[in-house]
Every structure is written in structure tokens, then in C-alpha cells.
Design a protein around this motif. Structure first.
Motif, short mmCIF file in Angstrom:
data_model
loop_
_atom_site.label_atom_id
_atom_site.label_comp_id
_atom_site.label_asym_id
_atom_site.label_seq_id
_atom_site.Cartn_x
_atom_site.Cartn_y
_atom_site.Cartn_z
N PHE A 109 59.73 33.68 35.17
CA PHE A 109 58.83 34.97 35.39
C PHE A 109 58.63 35.02 36.77
N VAL A 110 58.37 33.77 37.47
CA VAL A 110 58.03 34.01 39.05
C VAL A 110 59.12 34.65 39.90
N LEU A 111 60.49 33.94 39.39
CA LEU A 111 61.72 34.73 40.12
C LEU A 111 61.80 35.87 39.87
N SER A 112 61.37 36.41 38.86
CA SER A 112 61.57 37.90 38.42
C SER A 112 60.67 38.72 39.07
N ARG A 113 59.33 38.43 38.92
CA ARG A 113 58.18 39.31 39.58
C ARG A 113 58.29 39.16 41.05
N SER A 114 59.03 38.20 41.73
CA SER A 114 59.06 38.11 43.00
C SER A 114 59.62 39.32 43.56
N VAL A 115 60.68 39.76 42.95
CA VAL A 115 61.41 40.98 43.25
C VAL A 115 60.42 42.04 43.38
N GLY A 116 59.75 42.45 42.43
CA GLY A 116 58.74 43.84 42.54
C GLY A 116 57.72 43.29 43.59
N ILE A 117 57.12 42.14 43.65
CA ILE A 117 56.16 41.76 44.68
C ILE A 117 56.92 42.24 46.01
N LEU A 118 57.81 41.89 46.22
CA LEU A 118 58.74 41.94 47.61
C LEU A 118 58.81 43.31 47.99
N ALA A 119 59.29 44.16 46.88
CA ALA A 119 59.52 45.65 47.12
C ALA A 119 58.34 46.28 47.59
N HIS A 120 57.18 45.95 46.56
CA HIS A 120 56.03 46.60 46.90
C HIS A 120 55.64 46.24 48.31
N ALA A 121 55.67 45.15 48.62
CA ALA A 121 54.88 44.45 49.82
C ALA A 121 55.76 45.24 50.86
N TRP A 122 56.87 45.44 50.87
CA TRP A 122 57.77 46.12 51.95
C TRP A 122 57.56 47.61 52.08
N GLU A 123 57.21 48.40 50.75
CA GLU A 123 57.05 49.62 50.77
C GLU A 123 55.65 49.86 51.58
N GLU A 124 54.56 48.98 51.22
CA GLU A 124 53.36 49.00 51.82
C GLU A 124 53.47 48.90 53.53
N THR A 125 54.25 48.09 53.84
CA THR A 125 54.51 47.86 55.22
C THR A 125 54.92 49.05 56.09
N GLY A 126 55.59 49.85 55.26
CA GLY A 126 56.19 51.08 56.06
C GLY A 126 55.18 52.16 56.08
N GLN A 127 54.08 52.08 55.16
CA GLN A 127 53.03 53.12 55.21
C GLN A 127 51.99 52.96 56.47
N GLY A 128 52.07 51.70 57.17
CA GLY A 128 51.61 51.60 58.35
C GLY A 128 49.78 51.46 58.16
N ARG A 129 49.57 51.14 56.92
CA ARG A 129 47.87 50.93 56.88
C ARG A 129 47.78 49.55 57.36
N ARG A 130 46.40 49.50 57.70
CA ARG A 130 45.71 48.12 58.33
C ARG A 130 44.63 47.81 57.51
N ASN A 131 44.84 46.38 56.97
CA ASN A 131 43.35 45.90 56.40
C ASN A 131 43.24 46.74 55.00
N LYS A 132 44.03 47.00 54.19
CA LYS A 132 43.98 47.88 53.01
C LYS A 132 42.94 47.10 52.14
N GLY A 133 41.87 47.56 51.62
CA GLY A 133 40.98 47.34 50.82
C GLY A 133 41.60 47.83 49.30
N PRO A 134 40.75 47.58 48.28
CA PRO A 134 41.31 47.84 46.85
C PRO A 134 40.93 49.46 46.60
N MET A 135 40.36 50.38 47.35
CA MET A 135 39.99 51.44 46.93
C MET A 135 39.88 52.20 48.37
#
Lengths: 275, 275, 275, 275
Positions: free
Chosen positions: C232-258
Motif C-alpha cells: 500500500f505504501v508503494l501504491s499510495r506514494s504515487v498519489g502522494i507525489l502527484a498531490h505534492a507536486w501539484e501543490e508546488t505549482g500553486q505557489g502557496r507558502r506555509n499552507k495550513g489546513p483551512m
């Protein structure tokens, strides 16, 4: 590799892990040259932080200033990513140490790293001043140069507080330490000069923030810039642990960032920005 | 979900992140109900650890005992996995915070978790004693029961030290705190009774180790067992940071566990054990 | 320690890191006994996962089933704590690898560990069945026993989906693999028997969820329970990477939960529950 | 904050977590616009990695090349810090996911980041070439410029292998892909031109290493440089998991970096270097 000069020995293996910090042998634990039994009960927790990082003991005045900075940064609530992720981690069936590690992992350049960068900024002002320029002018030149590169000036301004309640007590303690001869005060002068530059002609000033205040303290105490982040890690770990522990008591499982009934927006590309 | 009772509101969002620890509003930071500006300069670092975890301030005697335990566990050299991995992490081009997180991540059930388990062990003795059995007998019964399940008795014995130099000063401070009325002493009595059971008739006794000593202190001070691990995390983070920082200064890149000229054994299955 | 039997040698150092997985020598890289140059271009990514974990190569049928399970779990959106924290991490000025590690750290007993527990649950049914009890009765007995201990039955039910769209295609592939003689089918029968027990007399059934479906597959393929989490770790790492990378492109800094304009509730103790 | 423009709404909360990657609603899971049930059984694991990161499906030729790069980097044995720390972590009583996260955390600029930097290096050569300079000259200019800044040229040379066995099969696959029209080949030409520059007049050449080979592939396939590190994370996670799992089976507890009978050197400052 493996030629005669490099034929490895057991000494090479021991040397590979050489350290000046601790000497651990059967029935012996020395920390920075002091037997641990002489430290227990006689040195404070802030005191041993200083000892471990610097290799010598702090004076009372130095320790008091370090302690104030460590106290000031312990927490900034669930809006801080480090706090929020530790709370979420605590609901996922991992150890309390893993939850703390998760929070600490986020204290990077943008979240906790500002202190390190601010020390570099203050050093710029001091360097110019040491070349004969008055502090106010040196601060002005430094600010213009940094603002050319980035809109963020590390250690100044806050997205949340217009007057950070931690500023006055921290800088007041530095002033007192200067008066007492504990520290020299050049970083304090550099920081307040920058603050003045940023206030001139503004209706909304950009005061020194918590990263700036602690950067002044760590720099006055002689810590190198990367340890501003290191010390922030030790301080914020306290809040991270407290929040992870509180969350544990609430019995939630698999906590997401918002109530499950609220769905994330699906961004099909028609939105104009990502925030 | 999404039925009329659960239609979410902004209040639900705020409540999702409810906390009793800190109250952060523009220009206001209260920690456990105390304005941060009243804490800076007046509370010690150990003191704010107590405040954040317990919700109230410690007495001087309580703080002194907590401080001794925090000081005692800061480091155990590069043989400790937490220390070794942080040093290796520091050579891989990641932040100092990431190196510390790497070390903290390893403080699990087997490495740092013994204090938590030892508190449960001591509670077993106290429980039996509270039912009218004398402490020595209660300790004997508890030890036999635990040893049936595992060869490790958490908090006792050390693979390295026959006499841990941290034992006497820590237990001495607890004795003094009992004499001063700071703590009650029942956990201390349970621990020494177990130590006596383990020494009876042995040529090589199995003394209370550092996890056991700090478990006694944290239990006497009223911390719940999981916080024995939490407090160990705060303590060991100091050593982890110091070692990661020292490694940074040595300029190594990509540091493995032994000199590169020594190759790991290829285990083709003919070896008889894995150690 | 250090007595004559244990005087260490360089061989002991090499043996300390012995492994059967890879043999790395100058100009040689063998993975599970196969030269890496023979694997590159001829084995699939799923295939090398099997090879590295099992020590031998998979058949086409085995690989196809493993691949389906790995594909099915890659993502469950920002409500999954692993995804959310990786996105927040990506805004804090740390490396993409550190953001992925942050997400993976959360895949514990409660978030990803259900597959491992479900394999134990299915083994209970099989064990009873192997003692002569029919599968339906064995499932009933197992369910009652597990429900006595916890309200969560690992691998069954979802807080979100009433019919998980991943269930039918995954179980369909297992059925096909049974028909093709790739796997035996006993775990599939145990799982569907439990599902039937949970449906009997209910208006709202509790279907096999994604953790249950992948547990069936991993068990049928002969993986030990802890590797259900590992895969499961190997599988979910793909989604984790994709989301982290998408967030990087949005330019937010220090994003909180809301959004920062929403403040966490200060819980003064008068609230009746923590959720 | 909290002025009328910013008065938050539930929409703001949903938007705060907006994503284009997945659409998760009750009984619906779409990944990059494709229903998950259509992907399970029909897309490979490498294929879904491409889909999740790129938003569209790969051609067979693209997928084959990506797969080769993912396969090539899965492991480099216990000398790799990522592998060693994961093995140590596995002995500390933490979850397998936490052990994998520990290893992944180390894949920073120096350990895995070289691919990202190498893509920048190759882009420098291409940029010069696009301005009319022949590739050999462009490579020479780029190498001289980079070597002025650092003695490490990312993607070239290895401390261990003089001829990396992964080089020829990986570059051979790229050549084939160029011949097949799958990729254009400009990064391959830039890399081999640099290799030639580094070989000219040397007795010991500095060949393209694994980071360089995979950088060529990821660049030819159109991935942005940071994803070279991201893809390396996915690949190396396989080896990290395999090693952590193997260590779990060996039953060691609290594994340090060398046999306990070997003590780290105490460095009293009289040693001349830290290595």
C-alpha cells in the motif's frame, strides 16, 4: 579503492563514527567532556542544549536569553502546518514519536527557516556598518538589495499579527542583556534599523516578527545561522507534542483537513488561480 | 452524510480544529490560558514543557525533577539508531529539521518506548500492592508474569552498561523529592523492589536502566505512560540535533553506515543466523 | 562484551550489514541474484517489486493481479491524511522527497494498516474452515469474535462510499485468476463469506472495501500480512507525489489546513465532545 | 483579514483543497478524469504513475522507457544511506511505513537530487546548441562553467563503479526510442557530448552515472526537473521496503551502524580531519 593505502581497519570503522559530542563506554557517559552524573540535577534543560551545541557551558545571562527564545516559539496553533500535520498523524495509528517527526519534517525554509535567513540579512547590515556606513544607511541599502530579489524579507512582517505580542518582551530582554554586558547588541541595532526603514512613510509598518526576534537573540548569543532553525525545531517540538497528544485523546481516526462532509473542489482547469 | 443534521457550517470547520492548548487570534497568543508575553522571560524551557502538556504550571520541585530526567537522556552516542540516522541524513542534502525528524522517527517501542512500557510494569506492582500484598511480593509476582511473555523487562538491564552512571543521581533526586513531599514515592518503591527481585541470587544483577529511572520520575510526576515516550522525544532531540550539526561540519556527502571500502556480506542463505 | 569470543573483526562489520537482496561491488549490481543489466528493459515496475520482495520472478498472471491492486490504491484525494499532509509539506520549503516521506509516515495501523489486519481476519476464517467448518459458519464465528473486540472490522465498510467503485473490478480479477489457476481462491471465499454475514438482515450492508479487496489479492498471491501495508505504501506514494507536486505549482507558502481567515475554536472545556 | 472581501464561505474551504488530480465523491473515484474502475486491470503500475503525474496516458514507447528508468534505480545496497537508515528504523519498533518514510526522507539534493540537477545541466547544453553552437562545443562550455562552481558534475562519475552496469542498457533503450520516434534525442546527445568532454585526454574517464542516465530518460520524456527526484523516490522506495522487510525478519532490536563491540572514536580535536 581497496588499494594498499585504503585497506580498511577496525580503526577506520571507529573513526567513521568519530564524535566530539559524547563519549560512551561501558559504565561511562560523558557529554562534551562532562560526566553525565555531574550534569543531572545541576544543569537546566536549556543549559544542556547550549552545552551540547556549543561544547561549553552558558553563563546565567546567556542561558536566560536562550530560554526566552525557546519559550516564545513553542506553538502557533493548528494553522501552523507543523502543528496541523502532527494532529492528523496522531489519528493514523502511528507512534507519538512518529507524529512529532511528521511535524518537525515541515519546519523547512518557509516554515521556521526564516530565522536562519534573517541572521544572514542582519549580517549584511553589520558588514556594511563595519565598513564605515552608519547603521540606518546600511539597513536601507540591505533592504533594497533583498527586496530586489524577493517580496519576503525574512524576519519582518506577519500575515496574521499586525503587532506580534512576542516582539516587545523578546527585544526588551535583549536590550537588558546589552545593558548587562551579556551580549554586544549589534544584531539588535541592525534589526531595529531595518524595522525603521520599513516603517518610514508607511501607514502600515512591517514590524520584526517572531523569526526576526529569535534570530536577533541567537545571533547575539553567537549561534551560526543554521542553528536558528535547529533551535526552532527544539522549541516547536514542544507544541507539536502537546497538540499530537491532545488529538490522541479525542479519539478521532484518520483525521482529514476538514469535516468529511465538505468535499474538495475538483479543479477542471477553468479556475483562474490555485489559491 | 450530507443529511440535514450534518449540513456543514463554518463553525464545524472551526470546531474540526478545536484546541484547548493555544488561542491564536490577530495580535493575541495565549498558551494554556496565559498570554505569551507573560511567559517570555519568566518561565523556563522545562517549565513551558510542563505547562503545554499539563495545562497548568509546575512547582519548583516538580520542575527540578522533570528537568533532571530531560537532561539525562539527551544522548547515547552514534550507536543509538536515532543518532546514527540523523548524522547520515545530515550528509544527504536535506534540511537540519529533516535530519532531526529522521532521528525522532526511530524513537519507537524498542528505542525510547521502554519508558512507556515500564510505567505499565510499575503500575502492575502498585496495583497488587494496593490490594494488600507487600511490595516485595508484588514485584516478584509482576516480574514472573512479565518474563513469561518476553525476555525483555522494560526499564531494567542494559546491553552496554553494567552500572549505568545515570541511575544513582536520578533515583537520588527522586528520594530527595519524596523526602521534600514533592512526590509520593510509590513508583520508586515499585522499581527498587523489582530491581531487588532481579538481583536475588544472581551474580550479575539487572539494574534499573535509564528508561526505568525516567519512567519512575515521569510516573511520580503524574504523566500518563505515552508521555514517557513524548518527553524522551524532546530530550533526545537535543542530542540528535547536536550530532546532525556536527556531521554537517565534517563535509561528508551521502554517508553510509561504514567506510565505503568495506562491502556488506552477500547472504546467499548459507549463513546460519541473521545477526 | 569485548571478551575473547567477541573481539570484533572486519568480517563482523561486513556481516552486520549482510543482505540477500542485492550484491553491490565495483561495476556489479545484482538484484536477487540477477544482474541489473538483464532486468532493465525486460522487467516491468510491478515485476521488480515482486522480485525484490519475494526473491523470485512473478508469472504473468501473478504480476497482472499485483498490478491491479497497486493501481487501485494510488489516491483517495485530499481527505486522506497522507495526501493532505504531503500537500501542506510541499508549501514549507522542503524537498519533494521530504514531502512524500511526510505522507508515507501517516500510513499506520489506522490509515493503510487495515489490509494487514484484514489478512489476519481472513486467515481466521480459513483456519476454522480447514478444521472442517463450512465457510459461512466459519465467517460468522470469526465476525462475532472480532466484533467483540472492536467496532471496526478491518477491510469492510467505508465512511464515505456505500459501494466502493474499486470493489467489483478487483474481485472480478481475482475470480478470473482463480478460474485461470493463478491463485487458489480461499481468501476470496473467506472475504465474500464475511461480506454475506455482514449483509444478512441489514438494510445497509457493509461491503468489502479497498483494504479488504487488496488484502484478498495480496493474500492470494502469498504475501505475508505486513507486506499488505508495505505494498500500500508503494501504491499510495504515487498519489502522494502527484498531490505534492501539484501543490508546488500553486505557489502557496506555509499552507495550513483551512483558509487563514477561519480561526480554530478555542475549546475551554465546555464543549461536550472533541469531534 | 476578515474584512468584507475576505469573509470566508464553505466554498473557500472546498477551494482551499482544490485539485485536478482526483475527484472523490460518494461512490465515485476519478483519477485524472478516468473512473478508477476503468483503470483497474487495464493500466500498468508504471502507466498510472505517468497518468497521475502528467494528466494523460502514456504511449507504449513512453511507458517502456519510464519503466526501464524506474527499474534501474530500485536499490544500491546498504551503503546507500536511504537503505541503511530504513534497515535501522525497522529494528526500532515502528511501522513498516515509518521505516520506508525514514529512508525516503534522505533522498535529498545529494542522494537522489543529482538527477534533477543533471537535467538543468543538460538544458544548458541544449540552450547553447539552440543558439547555433555545435553540441561538442556547447558541452565543453557548459562543463567548464559548472566545474568552476563545484567539483561535482551532477550525473557523471561514481565513487564506486568505474563502469556502471546500468549505463549501457539505459542509454541503449533511449537510442532505440529515438530511432522509433518516441523521443527526440537532444538530451541524449547533450549527455554523451559531456561524457566525451570529460573523457578527452583522461586516463580515467568520468562516465554518465545512473542519475545521469535516468535524467536523460526523464528529460526526453518531458518531465520537469523536480520530478526526476520524485520518480527516483518511487523507484528507490521499492529497495527501501525490501531491505526494511528483510531486516524485520532478522529479529534485531535497536540496530546501530556497526557491531556494538566497536566503539566510535572520541574526537578530542587532535584529529586532523573529520573523515
Amino acid at each position: 579503492m581497496n588499494d594498499h593505502r585504503n585497506e580498511p581497519t577496525l580503526s577506520d570503522v571507529s573513526d567513521w563514527w568519530a564524535t566530539n559530542i559524547s563519549r560512551i563506554e561501558p559504565n561511562r557517559i560523558d557529554l562534551r567532556g562532562r560526566p553525565v552524573q555531574d550534569l543531572i540535577g545541576s544543569i537546566s534543560f536549556a543549559g544542556i542544549i547550549w552545552l551540547m551545541l556549543r561544547g561549553e557551558t552558558a553563563t546565567t545571562g546567556q542561558e536566560h536569553l536562550l530560554e526566552a527564545a525557546l519559550v516564545a516559539s513553542v506553538d502557533h496553533g493548528p494553522h501552523a502546518p507543523s502543528i496541523a500535520v502532527a494532529r492528523m498523524a496522531a489519528t493514523c495509528g502511528i507512534g507519538l514519536n512518529n507524529a512529532v517527526a511528521t511535524g518537525v519534517n515541515l519546519l523547512g525554509d518557509v516554515h521556521g527557516g526564516a530565522g536562519e535567513q534573517c541572521m544572514t540579512l542582519l549580517n549584511d547590515v553589520r558588514q556594511r556598518h563595519s565598513e564605515g556606513i552608519d547603521v540606518a544607511s546600511a539597513a536601507g541599502m540591505t533592504v533594497r538589495e533583498w527586496q530586489d530579489r524577493s517580496k519576503y524579507l525574512p524576519g519582518f512582517g506577519h500575515r496574521f499579527h499586525t503587532v506580534d505580542p512576542r516582539r516587545d518582551p523578546l527585544l526588551g530582554l535583549v536590550e537588558q542583556a546589552v545593558a548587562d554586558g551579556v551580549v554586544a547588541g549589534s544584531y539588535l541595532r541592525a534589526a531595529t534599523a531595518i524595522e525603521q526603514v520599513l516603517a518610514d512613510g508607511r501607514t502600515r509598518p512591517v514590524p520584526i516578527n517572531i523569526d526576526g526576534c529569535t534570530a536577533v537573540i541567537y545571533a547575539e548569543l553567537g549561534f551560526p545561522p543554521p542553528l536558528a532553525r535547529g533551535l526552532f525545531v527544539l522549541s516547536r517540538s514542544v507544541g507539536i507534542l502537546a497538540h499530537a497528544w491532545e488529538e490522541t485523546g479525542q479519539g478521532r481516526r484518520n483525521k482529514g483537513p476538514m469535516p468529511p462532509s465538505i468535499l474538495p473542489t475538483f479543479d477542471d482547469g477553468s479556475r483562474h488561480d490555485g489559491s
